[in-house]
Design a protein around this motif. Structure first.
Motif, mmCIF file in Angstrom:
data_model
loop_
_atom_site.group_PDB
_atom_site.id
_atom_site.type_symbol
_atom_site.label_atom_id
_atom_site.label_comp_id
_atom_site.label_asym_id
_atom_site.label_seq_id
_atom_site.Cartn_x
_atom_site.Cartn_y
_atom_site.Cartn_z
ATOM 1 N N CYS A 25 0.830 -1.200 0.000
ATOM 2 C CA CYS A 25 0.000 0.000 0.000
ATOM 3 C C CYS A 25 0.860 1.244 0.000
ATOM 4 O O CYS A 25 0.632 2.182 -0.746
ATOM 5 N N SER A 26 1.896 1.230 0.881
ATOM 6 C CA SER A 26 2.761 2.406 0.950
ATOM 7 C C SER A 26 3.484 2.608 -0.375
ATOM 8 O O SER A 26 3.652 3.731 -0.846
ATOM 9 N N MET A 27 3.915 1.479 -0.993
ATOM 10 C CA MET A 27 4.577 1.603 -2.284
ATOM 11 C C MET A 27 3.606 2.127 -3.333
ATOM 12 O O MET A 27 3.945 2.939 -4.170
ATOM 13 N N GLY A 28 2.355 1.677 -3.207
ATOM 14 C CA GLY A 28 1.346 2.171 -4.139
ATOM 15 C C GLY A 28 1.108 3.655 -3.974
ATOM 16 O O GLY A 28 0.988 4.401 -4.943
ATOM 17 N N LEU A 29 1.039 4.101 -2.704
ATOM 18 C CA LEU A 29 0.863 5.534 -2.451
ATOM 19 C C LEU A 29 2.063 6.323 -2.960
ATOM 20 O O LEU A 29 1.918 7.414 -3.517
ATOM 21 N N ALA A 30 3.264 5.742 -2.743
ATOM 22 C CA ALA A 30 4.462 6.418 -3.261
ATOM 23 C C ALA A 30 4.404 6.507 -4.775
ATOM 24 O O ALA A 30 4.782 7.518 -5.376
ATOM 25 N N GLY A 267 10.530 0.807 -6.530
ATOM 26 C CA GLY A 267 10.441 2.141 -5.943
ATOM 27 C C GLY A 267 11.525 3.086 -6.423
ATOM 28 O O GLY A 267 11.717 4.157 -5.843
ATOM 29 N N ASP A 268 12.257 2.725 -7.478
ATOM 30 C CA ASP A 268 13.351 3.563 -7.986
ATOM 31 C C ASP A 268 12.775 4.718 -8.810
ATOM 32 O O ASP A 268 12.197 4.500 -9.873
ATOM 33 N N PRO A 269 12.913 5.979 -8.361
ATOM 34 C CA PRO A 269 12.332 7.096 -9.106
ATOM 35 C C PRO A 269 12.948 7.290 -10.483
ATOM 36 O O PRO A 269 12.343 7.926 -11.349
ATOM 37 N N GLU A 270 14.164 6.740 -10.714
ATOM 38 C CA GLU A 270 14.777 6.874 -12.030
ATOM 39 C C GLU A 270 13.984 6.121 -13.094
ATOM 40 O O GLU A 270 14.083 6.427 -14.278
ATOM 41 N N VAL A 271 13.182 5.141 -12.669
ATOM 42 C CA VAL A 271 12.310 4.448 -13.629
ATOM 43 C C VAL A 271 11.268 5.420 -14.172
ATOM 44 O O VAL A 271 10.917 5.383 -15.357
#
Length: 491
Positions: A25-30, A267-271
Protein backbone atom coordinates in the motif's frame (compact mmCIF):
# COMPACT_ATOMS: atom_id res chain seq x y z
CA UNK A 1 -1.48 -33.32 -4.21
CA UNK A 2 -2.38 -29.69 -4.70
CA UNK A 3 -2.86 -28.39 -8.18
CA UNK A 4 -0.67 -25.63 -9.57
CA UNK A 5 -3.67 -23.31 -9.38
CA UNK A 6 -4.20 -24.05 -5.68
CA UNK A 7 -0.51 -23.52 -4.93
CA UNK A 8 -0.55 -20.14 -6.64
CA UNK A 9 -3.69 -19.08 -4.79
CA UNK A 10 -2.22 -20.18 -1.45
CA UNK A 11 1.03 -18.34 -2.09
CA UNK A 12 -0.88 -15.22 -3.10
CA UNK A 13 -2.94 -15.38 0.11
CA UNK A 14 0.20 -15.88 2.22
CA UNK A 15 1.78 -12.76 0.77
CA UNK A 16 -1.26 -10.64 1.60
CA UNK A 17 -0.43 -10.46 5.30
CA UNK A 18 -0.83 -7.18 7.15
CA UNK A 19 2.89 -6.52 6.81
CA UNK A 20 2.90 -7.14 3.09
CA UNK A 21 -0.31 -5.20 2.61
CA UNK A 22 1.11 -2.13 4.33
CA UNK A 23 4.31 -2.43 2.32
CA UNK A 24 2.45 -2.73 -0.96
CA UNK A 25 0.00 0.00 0.00
CA UNK A 26 2.76 2.41 0.95
CA UNK A 27 4.58 1.60 -2.28
CA UNK A 28 1.35 2.17 -4.14
CA UNK A 29 0.86 5.53 -2.45
CA UNK A 30 4.46 6.42 -3.26
CA UNK A 31 3.76 5.46 -6.83
CA UNK A 32 0.73 7.74 -6.94
CA UNK A 33 2.78 10.63 -5.50
CA UNK A 34 5.73 10.07 -7.80
CA UNK A 35 3.39 9.43 -10.68
CA UNK A 36 1.88 12.87 -10.19
CA UNK A 37 5.38 14.32 -10.16
CA UNK A 38 6.18 12.39 -13.32
CA UNK A 39 3.50 14.36 -15.14
CA UNK A 40 5.77 17.36 -14.64
CA UNK A 41 8.75 15.20 -15.54
CA UNK A 42 6.98 14.23 -18.76
CA UNK A 43 7.21 17.90 -19.63
CA UNK A 44 10.89 17.86 -18.54
CA UNK A 45 10.49 19.90 -15.41
CA UNK A 46 7.48 22.06 -16.22
CA UNK A 47 6.93 22.07 -12.45
CA UNK A 48 10.28 22.18 -10.67
CA UNK A 49 11.36 19.83 -7.92
CA UNK A 50 12.83 22.80 -6.07
CA UNK A 51 9.42 24.47 -5.94
CA UNK A 52 7.86 21.19 -4.81
CA UNK A 53 10.44 21.07 -2.02
CA UNK A 54 9.07 24.33 -0.63
CA UNK A 55 11.75 26.66 -1.93
CA UNK A 56 9.19 29.08 -3.45
CA UNK A 57 11.00 29.74 -6.71
CA UNK A 58 11.47 32.25 -8.22
CA UNK A 59 12.55 33.98 -5.03
CA UNK A 60 11.98 37.43 -6.57
CA UNK A 61 10.79 38.81 -9.93
CA UNK A 62 13.14 37.47 -12.63
CA UNK A 63 14.73 39.74 -15.22
CA UNK A 64 15.44 36.81 -17.55
CA UNK A 65 13.28 33.81 -18.45
CA UNK A 66 15.86 31.81 -20.35
CA UNK A 67 19.60 31.50 -21.04
CA UNK A 68 21.61 31.07 -24.23
CA UNK A 69 25.17 30.18 -23.20
CA UNK A 70 27.80 30.37 -25.97
CA UNK A 71 30.92 28.51 -24.84
CA UNK A 72 34.06 28.76 -26.95
CA UNK A 73 35.70 25.45 -25.96
CA UNK A 74 39.46 25.71 -25.67
CA UNK A 75 39.43 29.35 -24.58
CA UNK A 76 39.88 32.20 -27.07
CA UNK A 77 42.62 34.75 -26.45
CA UNK A 78 41.21 37.84 -24.76
CA UNK A 79 44.34 39.69 -25.92
CA UNK A 80 43.37 39.22 -29.58
CA UNK A 81 39.68 40.01 -29.14
CA UNK A 82 38.47 42.33 -26.36
CA UNK A 83 41.23 43.20 -23.85
CA UNK A 84 43.33 45.80 -25.64
CA UNK A 85 46.84 46.17 -24.16
CA UNK A 86 49.06 48.69 -25.97
CA UNK A 87 51.73 48.30 -23.26
CA UNK A 88 52.03 44.64 -24.19
CA UNK A 89 52.84 45.66 -27.75
CA UNK A 90 55.87 47.60 -26.48
CA UNK A 91 57.21 44.42 -24.84
CA UNK A 92 56.74 42.25 -27.94
CA UNK A 93 59.75 39.98 -28.54
CA UNK A 94 61.48 40.72 -25.24
CA UNK A 95 62.41 38.01 -22.76
CA UNK A 96 59.70 37.51 -20.16
CA UNK A 97 60.76 38.98 -16.77
CA UNK A 98 61.45 36.36 -14.11
CA UNK A 99 58.86 37.96 -11.83
CA UNK A 100 56.14 36.97 -14.32
CA UNK A 101 57.12 33.30 -14.04
CA UNK A 102 57.75 32.84 -10.33
CA UNK A 103 55.11 30.72 -8.64
CA UNK A 104 53.15 30.21 -11.86
CA UNK A 105 52.01 26.94 -13.37
CA UNK A 106 51.73 26.57 -17.13
CA UNK A 107 50.40 23.82 -19.33
CA UNK A 108 53.34 23.96 -21.77
CA UNK A 109 55.62 26.99 -21.31
CA UNK A 110 59.14 26.08 -20.21
CA UNK A 111 62.26 28.15 -19.63
CA UNK A 112 62.08 31.84 -20.49
CA UNK A 113 59.43 32.66 -23.12
CA UNK A 114 59.20 35.84 -25.19
CA UNK A 115 56.54 38.45 -24.57
CA UNK A 116 53.91 38.55 -27.31
CA UNK A 117 52.06 41.70 -28.28
CA UNK A 118 48.51 41.76 -29.71
CA UNK A 119 48.48 40.04 -33.09
CA UNK A 120 45.64 42.08 -34.56
CA UNK A 121 44.70 45.77 -34.57
CA UNK A 122 41.98 47.08 -32.24
CA UNK A 123 39.55 49.95 -32.55
CA UNK A 124 36.94 51.56 -30.36
CA UNK A 125 33.37 50.78 -31.41
CA UNK A 126 29.86 52.06 -30.77
CA UNK A 127 28.79 54.78 -28.41
CA UNK A 128 30.36 52.84 -25.54
CA UNK A 129 33.79 53.03 -27.15
CA UNK A 130 34.49 49.36 -26.42
CA UNK A 131 37.79 48.06 -27.78
CA UNK A 132 37.32 45.18 -30.24
CA UNK A 133 39.87 43.70 -32.62
CA UNK A 134 39.44 43.49 -36.37
CA UNK A 135 38.81 39.71 -36.01
CA UNK A 136 35.21 40.47 -35.04
CA UNK A 137 34.00 43.14 -37.52
CA UNK A 138 30.30 42.16 -37.34
CA UNK A 139 30.38 41.96 -33.56
CA UNK A 140 31.74 45.52 -33.49
CA UNK A 141 28.28 46.69 -34.59
CA UNK A 142 26.53 45.22 -31.52
CA UNK A 143 28.96 46.14 -28.72
CA UNK A 144 26.45 48.61 -27.29
CA UNK A 145 24.15 45.66 -26.53
CA UNK A 146 26.69 43.82 -24.37
CA UNK A 147 28.44 44.09 -21.03
CA UNK A 148 32.08 42.97 -21.01
CA UNK A 149 33.43 41.37 -17.84
CA UNK A 150 37.19 41.66 -18.28
CA UNK A 151 38.23 40.51 -14.82
CA UNK A 152 37.24 36.86 -14.91
CA UNK A 153 39.68 34.48 -13.23
CA UNK A 154 39.71 30.80 -12.30
CA UNK A 155 41.67 28.38 -10.14
CA UNK A 156 42.09 25.84 -12.95
CA UNK A 157 44.64 25.92 -15.79
CA UNK A 158 43.71 22.72 -17.67
CA UNK A 159 40.68 22.51 -19.96
CA UNK A 160 38.63 19.71 -18.38
CA UNK A 161 38.70 20.96 -14.77
CA UNK A 162 38.27 24.59 -15.88
CA UNK A 163 35.23 23.73 -18.00
CA UNK A 164 33.71 21.76 -15.14
CA UNK A 165 34.29 24.65 -12.74
CA UNK A 166 32.73 27.15 -15.14
CA UNK A 167 29.65 25.04 -15.82
CA UNK A 168 29.12 23.08 -12.59
CA UNK A 169 30.86 25.16 -9.92
CA UNK A 170 33.21 22.28 -9.15
CA UNK A 171 36.40 21.23 -10.95
CA UNK A 172 35.67 17.59 -10.13
CA UNK A 173 33.21 15.26 -11.82
CA UNK A 174 29.82 14.58 -10.29
CA UNK A 175 28.29 18.03 -9.79
CA UNK A 176 25.22 19.36 -11.58
CA UNK A 177 25.60 21.78 -14.48
CA UNK A 178 24.25 25.32 -14.56
CA UNK A 179 21.56 24.25 -17.03
CA UNK A 180 20.49 21.35 -14.81
CA UNK A 181 20.29 23.64 -11.76
CA UNK A 182 18.18 26.08 -13.77
CA UNK A 183 15.79 23.32 -14.77
CA UNK A 184 15.65 22.02 -11.21
CA UNK A 185 14.80 25.48 -9.92
CA UNK A 186 12.49 26.85 -12.60
CA UNK A 187 11.33 23.97 -14.75
CA UNK A 188 10.50 24.38 -18.43
CA UNK A 189 8.10 26.57 -20.36
CA UNK A 190 7.86 23.99 -23.15
CA UNK A 191 5.70 20.86 -22.99
CA UNK A 192 6.96 19.35 -26.23
CA UNK A 193 10.69 20.06 -26.19
CA UNK A 194 13.35 19.42 -23.54
CA UNK A 195 13.88 22.42 -21.28
CA UNK A 196 17.68 22.11 -21.55
CA UNK A 197 19.11 21.61 -25.05
CA UNK A 198 22.78 21.40 -26.07
CA UNK A 199 24.20 22.07 -29.54
CA UNK A 200 27.81 21.30 -30.47
CA UNK A 201 29.90 22.50 -33.42
CA UNK A 202 33.55 22.58 -34.41
CA UNK A 203 33.92 18.82 -34.81
CA UNK A 204 34.43 17.82 -31.17
CA UNK A 205 32.78 17.99 -27.77
CA UNK A 206 34.41 19.95 -24.92
CA UNK A 207 37.40 18.43 -23.12
CA UNK A 208 35.27 17.72 -20.04
CA UNK A 209 32.81 15.78 -22.17
CA UNK A 210 29.09 15.62 -21.55
CA UNK A 211 29.55 16.26 -17.84
CA UNK A 212 29.39 19.99 -18.55
CA UNK A 213 25.69 19.57 -19.34
CA UNK A 214 25.02 16.67 -16.99
CA UNK A 215 22.73 16.55 -13.98
CA UNK A 216 25.35 15.23 -11.56
CA UNK A 217 23.68 14.46 -8.23
CA UNK A 218 20.37 15.98 -9.36
CA UNK A 219 17.72 13.66 -10.86
CA UNK A 220 18.73 12.75 -14.41
CA UNK A 221 15.56 14.30 -15.86
CA UNK A 222 17.32 17.68 -15.55
CA UNK A 223 20.39 16.90 -17.66
CA UNK A 224 20.88 18.56 -21.03
CA UNK A 225 19.72 16.86 -24.22
CA UNK A 226 22.29 17.03 -26.99
CA UNK A 227 20.70 17.72 -30.37
CA UNK A 228 22.10 18.00 -33.87
CA UNK A 229 21.82 20.80 -36.40
CA UNK A 230 21.65 18.33 -39.32
CA UNK A 231 19.60 15.19 -39.81
CA UNK A 232 17.27 14.13 -37.02
CA UNK A 233 17.70 16.51 -34.04
CA UNK A 234 18.16 13.37 -31.90
CA UNK A 235 19.43 10.06 -33.26
CA UNK A 236 16.70 7.49 -33.94
CA UNK A 237 13.97 10.07 -33.32
CA UNK A 238 12.21 9.14 -36.56
CA UNK A 239 10.17 5.93 -36.77
CA UNK A 240 11.77 3.07 -38.70
CA UNK A 241 10.44 2.54 -42.19
CA UNK A 242 7.06 0.80 -42.08
CA UNK A 243 6.31 1.81 -38.47
CA UNK A 244 3.43 4.25 -38.09
CA UNK A 245 2.94 6.81 -35.35
CA UNK A 246 0.01 4.75 -34.02
CA UNK A 247 2.21 1.64 -33.80
CA UNK A 248 4.88 3.63 -31.96
CA UNK A 249 2.23 4.90 -29.54
CA UNK A 250 1.08 1.35 -28.76
CA UNK A 251 4.68 0.22 -28.26
CA UNK A 252 5.36 3.09 -25.86
CA UNK A 253 2.19 2.31 -23.92
CA UNK A 254 3.39 -1.28 -23.49
CA UNK A 255 6.87 -0.16 -22.45
CA UNK A 256 5.29 2.31 -20.04
CA UNK A 257 3.27 -0.44 -18.36
CA UNK A 258 6.41 -2.57 -17.97
CA UNK A 259 8.36 0.36 -16.51
CA UNK A 260 5.50 1.22 -14.17
CA UNK A 261 5.48 -2.39 -12.94
CA UNK A 262 9.25 -2.17 -12.41
CA UNK A 263 8.78 1.00 -10.40
CA UNK A 264 6.05 -0.59 -8.30
CA UNK A 265 8.45 -3.42 -7.48
CA UNK A 266 11.59 -1.37 -6.87
CA UNK A 267 10.44 2.14 -5.94
CA UNK A 268 13.35 3.56 -7.99
CA UNK A 269 12.33 7.10 -9.11
CA UNK A 270 14.78 6.87 -12.03
CA UNK A 271 12.31 4.45 -13.63
CA UNK A 272 9.83 7.34 -13.76
CA UNK A 273 12.51 9.42 -15.44
CA UNK A 274 12.82 6.67 -18.05
CA UNK A 275 9.06 6.77 -18.65
CA UNK A 276 9.10 10.54 -19.02
CA UNK A 277 11.99 10.37 -21.49
CA UNK A 278 10.08 7.93 -23.69
CA UNK A 279 7.07 10.23 -23.62
CA UNK A 280 9.16 13.29 -24.40
CA UNK A 281 10.78 11.48 -27.33
CA UNK A 282 7.32 10.68 -28.70
CA UNK A 283 6.22 14.32 -28.53
CA UNK A 284 9.53 15.44 -30.01
CA UNK A 285 8.93 13.35 -33.14
CA UNK A 286 6.58 16.09 -34.30
CA UNK A 287 7.65 19.20 -32.45
CA UNK A 288 11.45 18.84 -32.52
CA UNK A 289 11.45 18.13 -36.24
CA UNK A 290 9.55 21.36 -36.81
CA UNK A 291 11.70 23.39 -34.40
CA UNK A 292 14.94 22.22 -36.01
CA UNK A 293 13.81 22.72 -39.60
CA UNK A 294 15.86 25.75 -40.70
CA UNK A 295 14.27 25.59 -44.15
CA UNK A 296 11.29 27.38 -42.64
CA UNK A 297 13.38 30.56 -42.31
CA UNK A 298 13.44 33.10 -45.15
CA UNK A 299 16.45 34.01 -47.28
CA UNK A 300 17.05 37.25 -45.42
CA UNK A 301 17.42 35.40 -42.11
CA UNK A 302 19.83 32.87 -43.61
CA UNK A 303 21.87 35.73 -45.03
CA UNK A 304 21.87 37.46 -41.64
CA UNK A 305 23.29 34.42 -39.83
CA UNK A 306 25.30 32.91 -42.67
CA UNK A 307 23.52 29.59 -42.21
CA UNK A 308 23.62 26.56 -44.49
CA UNK A 309 20.72 24.19 -43.70
CA UNK A 310 21.77 20.56 -43.64
CA UNK A 311 25.26 21.22 -42.30
CA UNK A 312 26.66 21.27 -38.79
CA UNK A 313 27.86 24.77 -37.98
CA UNK A 314 27.94 27.38 -35.26
CA UNK A 315 25.84 29.64 -37.49
CA UNK A 316 23.11 26.99 -37.79
CA UNK A 317 23.22 26.48 -34.02
CA UNK A 318 22.79 30.21 -33.34
CA UNK A 319 19.69 30.33 -35.52
CA UNK A 320 18.41 27.18 -33.83
CA UNK A 321 19.01 28.85 -30.46
CA UNK A 322 16.67 31.67 -31.45
CA UNK A 323 14.03 29.21 -32.67
CA UNK A 324 14.28 27.21 -29.44
CA UNK A 325 14.05 30.36 -27.34
CA UNK A 326 10.84 31.25 -29.17
CA UNK A 327 9.43 27.84 -28.28
CA UNK A 328 10.01 28.14 -24.55
CA UNK A 329 13.25 26.17 -24.10
CA UNK A 330 14.67 27.36 -20.79
CA UNK A 331 18.41 26.73 -21.23
CA UNK A 332 20.18 26.55 -24.60
CA UNK A 333 23.88 25.79 -24.54
CA UNK A 334 26.14 26.07 -27.58
CA UNK A 335 29.67 24.66 -27.54
CA UNK A 336 32.04 25.60 -30.35
CA UNK A 337 35.28 23.66 -30.26
CA UNK A 338 38.71 24.70 -31.60
CA UNK A 339 39.89 27.78 -29.62
CA UNK A 340 42.97 26.26 -27.97
CA UNK A 341 45.53 28.53 -29.68
CA UNK A 342 48.88 27.11 -28.52
CA UNK A 343 50.64 27.51 -31.86
CA UNK A 344 51.77 23.87 -31.99
CA UNK A 345 50.19 23.60 -35.45
CA UNK A 346 48.53 25.94 -37.92
CA UNK A 347 45.08 24.75 -36.90
CA UNK A 348 45.65 26.00 -33.35
CA UNK A 349 47.70 29.10 -34.05
CA UNK A 350 46.77 32.75 -33.56
CA UNK A 351 47.94 33.33 -37.13
CA UNK A 352 46.05 30.28 -38.39
CA UNK A 353 43.08 28.42 -36.91
CA UNK A 354 42.20 31.28 -34.57
CA UNK A 355 41.28 33.44 -37.57
CA UNK A 356 39.02 30.69 -38.89
CA UNK A 357 37.27 30.30 -35.53
CA UNK A 358 36.62 34.05 -35.42
CA UNK A 359 35.14 33.98 -38.93
CA UNK A 360 32.86 31.10 -37.92
CA UNK A 361 31.33 32.91 -34.94
CA UNK A 362 31.49 36.64 -35.74
CA UNK A 363 28.47 37.01 -38.01
CA UNK A 364 26.21 34.48 -36.24
CA UNK A 365 26.74 36.10 -32.83
CA UNK A 366 25.92 39.57 -34.13
CA UNK A 367 22.92 38.14 -35.97
CA UNK A 368 21.66 36.35 -32.87
CA UNK A 369 21.77 39.49 -30.73
CA UNK A 370 20.10 41.61 -33.41
CA UNK A 371 17.49 38.96 -34.19
CA UNK A 372 16.58 38.47 -30.53
CA UNK A 373 16.36 42.24 -30.15
CA UNK A 374 14.10 42.74 -33.17
CA UNK A 375 11.74 40.00 -31.97
CA UNK A 376 11.49 41.38 -28.44
CA UNK A 377 13.23 38.30 -27.00
CA UNK A 378 16.50 39.86 -25.87
CA UNK A 379 14.97 41.71 -22.96
CA UNK A 380 14.15 38.43 -21.19
CA UNK A 381 16.83 36.19 -22.74
CA UNK A 382 20.23 36.16 -21.06
CA UNK A 383 23.03 35.61 -23.59
CA UNK A 384 26.43 34.63 -22.18
CA UNK A 385 29.72 34.23 -24.12
CA UNK A 386 33.16 33.03 -23.04
CA UNK A 387 35.78 30.32 -22.64
CA UNK A 388 37.03 28.48 -19.57
CA UNK A 389 40.15 30.63 -18.97
CA UNK A 390 42.39 33.14 -20.77
CA UNK A 391 45.71 33.12 -22.60
CA UNK A 392 49.15 34.26 -21.49
CA UNK A 393 50.79 37.55 -22.55
CA UNK A 394 53.86 35.42 -23.35
CA UNK A 395 54.39 33.42 -26.52
CA UNK A 396 54.24 29.69 -25.97
CA UNK A 397 57.63 28.00 -26.33
CA UNK A 398 56.74 24.34 -26.10
CA UNK A 399 59.80 22.38 -24.98
CA UNK A 400 61.59 25.69 -24.36
CA UNK A 401 61.85 26.35 -28.12
CA UNK A 402 60.08 29.01 -30.15
CA UNK A 403 57.59 27.37 -32.48
CA UNK A 404 56.88 28.08 -36.12
CA UNK A 405 53.33 29.22 -35.46
CA UNK A 406 52.27 31.86 -32.96
CA UNK A 407 50.34 30.85 -29.87
CA UNK A 408 49.68 31.54 -26.20
CA UNK A 409 49.50 29.15 -23.24
CA UNK A 410 46.63 28.78 -20.75
CA UNK A 411 46.16 31.64 -18.30
CA UNK A 412 43.76 31.20 -15.37
CA UNK A 413 44.61 34.66 -14.02
CA UNK A 414 42.53 36.70 -16.46
CA UNK A 415 39.98 36.27 -19.20
CA UNK A 416 37.03 38.09 -20.71
CA UNK A 417 33.39 37.09 -20.89
CA UNK A 418 30.42 39.13 -22.04
CA UNK A 419 26.68 39.07 -21.42
CA UNK A 420 23.68 40.69 -23.05
CA UNK A 421 19.92 41.00 -22.52
CA UNK A 422 18.00 39.57 -19.56
CA UNK A 423 18.57 42.42 -17.10
CA UNK A 424 22.20 43.11 -18.04
CA UNK A 425 23.34 46.74 -18.27
CA UNK A 426 24.35 47.22 -21.93
CA UNK A 427 27.31 49.13 -23.30
CA UNK A 428 29.64 48.85 -20.31
CA UNK A 429 32.85 47.09 -19.28
CA UNK A 430 33.29 45.74 -15.78
CA UNK A 431 36.62 44.96 -14.14
CA UNK A 432 40.16 45.40 -15.39
CA UNK A 433 43.35 43.43 -15.86
CA UNK A 434 46.92 44.67 -15.40
CA UNK A 435 48.68 46.55 -18.17
CA UNK A 436 49.65 43.35 -20.01
CA UNK A 437 46.42 41.39 -19.44
CA UNK A 438 48.09 38.82 -17.20
CA UNK A 439 46.05 39.15 -13.99
CA UNK A 440 42.62 40.50 -13.08
CA UNK A 441 43.24 43.36 -10.65
CA UNK A 442 39.98 45.30 -10.29
CA UNK A 443 36.49 43.93 -9.51
CA UNK A 444 37.67 40.35 -9.89
CA UNK A 445 34.95 37.84 -10.88
CA UNK A 446 35.15 34.10 -10.22
CA UNK A 447 33.01 31.38 -11.80
CA UNK A 448 31.08 31.23 -8.51
CA UNK A 449 30.37 34.97 -8.73
CA UNK A 450 29.19 34.45 -12.29
CA UNK A 451 26.81 31.67 -11.22
CA UNK A 452 25.41 33.72 -8.35
CA UNK A 453 24.78 36.64 -10.71
CA UNK A 454 23.18 34.64 -13.50
CA UNK A 455 20.88 32.83 -11.08
CA UNK A 456 19.92 36.20 -9.56
CA UNK A 457 18.90 37.47 -12.99
CA UNK A 458 16.69 34.37 -13.31
CA UNK A 459 14.97 35.29 -10.04
CA UNK A 460 16.87 32.79 -7.91
CA UNK A 461 18.75 33.43 -4.68
CA UNK A 462 21.85 31.30 -5.25
CA UNK A 463 22.17 30.49 -1.54
CA UNK A 464 18.60 29.20 -1.34
CA UNK A 465 18.60 26.93 -4.40
CA UNK A 466 19.99 23.79 -2.77
CA UNK A 467 19.89 20.00 -3.02
CA UNK A 468 20.89 17.67 -0.20
CA UNK A 469 23.78 15.44 -1.26
CA UNK A 470 26.51 13.77 0.81
CA UNK A 471 25.12 15.38 3.95
CA UNK A 472 25.36 18.95 2.63
CA UNK A 473 22.84 21.31 1.02
CA UNK A 474 24.75 21.59 -2.26
CA UNK A 475 24.41 24.63 -4.48
CA UNK A 476 25.72 25.81 -7.85
CA UNK A 477 27.68 28.73 -6.39
CA UNK A 478 29.54 26.26 -4.13
CA UNK A 479 29.14 25.79 -0.39
CA UNK A 480 32.84 26.14 0.49
CA UNK A 481 33.94 29.04 -1.73
CA UNK A 482 32.89 32.70 -1.45
CA UNK A 483 30.51 34.04 -4.08
CA UNK A 484 28.69 37.30 -4.68
CA UNK A 485 26.07 38.79 -6.96
CA UNK A 486 27.60 41.45 -9.23
CA UNK A 487 24.91 44.09 -9.02
CA UNK A 488 26.97 46.70 -10.90
CA UNK A 489 26.35 44.96 -14.23
CA UNK A 490 22.57 44.81 -13.81
CA UNK A 491 20.29 47.28 -15.54
Amino acid sequence: MKSIHDQVQEEFARLQTRKHFLRNCSMGLAGVWLGERSVAADRVGTQSDAADAGQSIPHFPPRAKRVIFLHMAGSPSQLELFDYKPELQKLDGQDCPASFLEGKRFAFIQGVPKMLGPQYPFQQCGQSGAWVSDRMPEFQSVVDRVCFVKSMHTSQFNHGPAQLLLHTGNQNLGSASFGAWTMYGLGSESENLPGFIVLVSGGKTPSAGKSVWGSGFLPSVYQGVQCRSKGDPVLYLSNPEGVSLQQRRRALDAIGRINQQTFNETGDPEVLTRISQYEMAFRMQTHATEAFDLRQEDKATHALYGTEPGKESFANNCLLARRLAERGVRFIQLFHWGWDSHGAAESEALNGGFKTRCEEVDRPIAALLNDLGQRGLLEDTLVVWGGEFGRTPMRENRGGREMRFVGRDHNPGAFTMWMAGGGIKPGISYGETDEIGYEAIENKVSPHDLHATLLHLLGIDHKRLTYMHQGLPQRLSNVTQPSRVIEDIMA
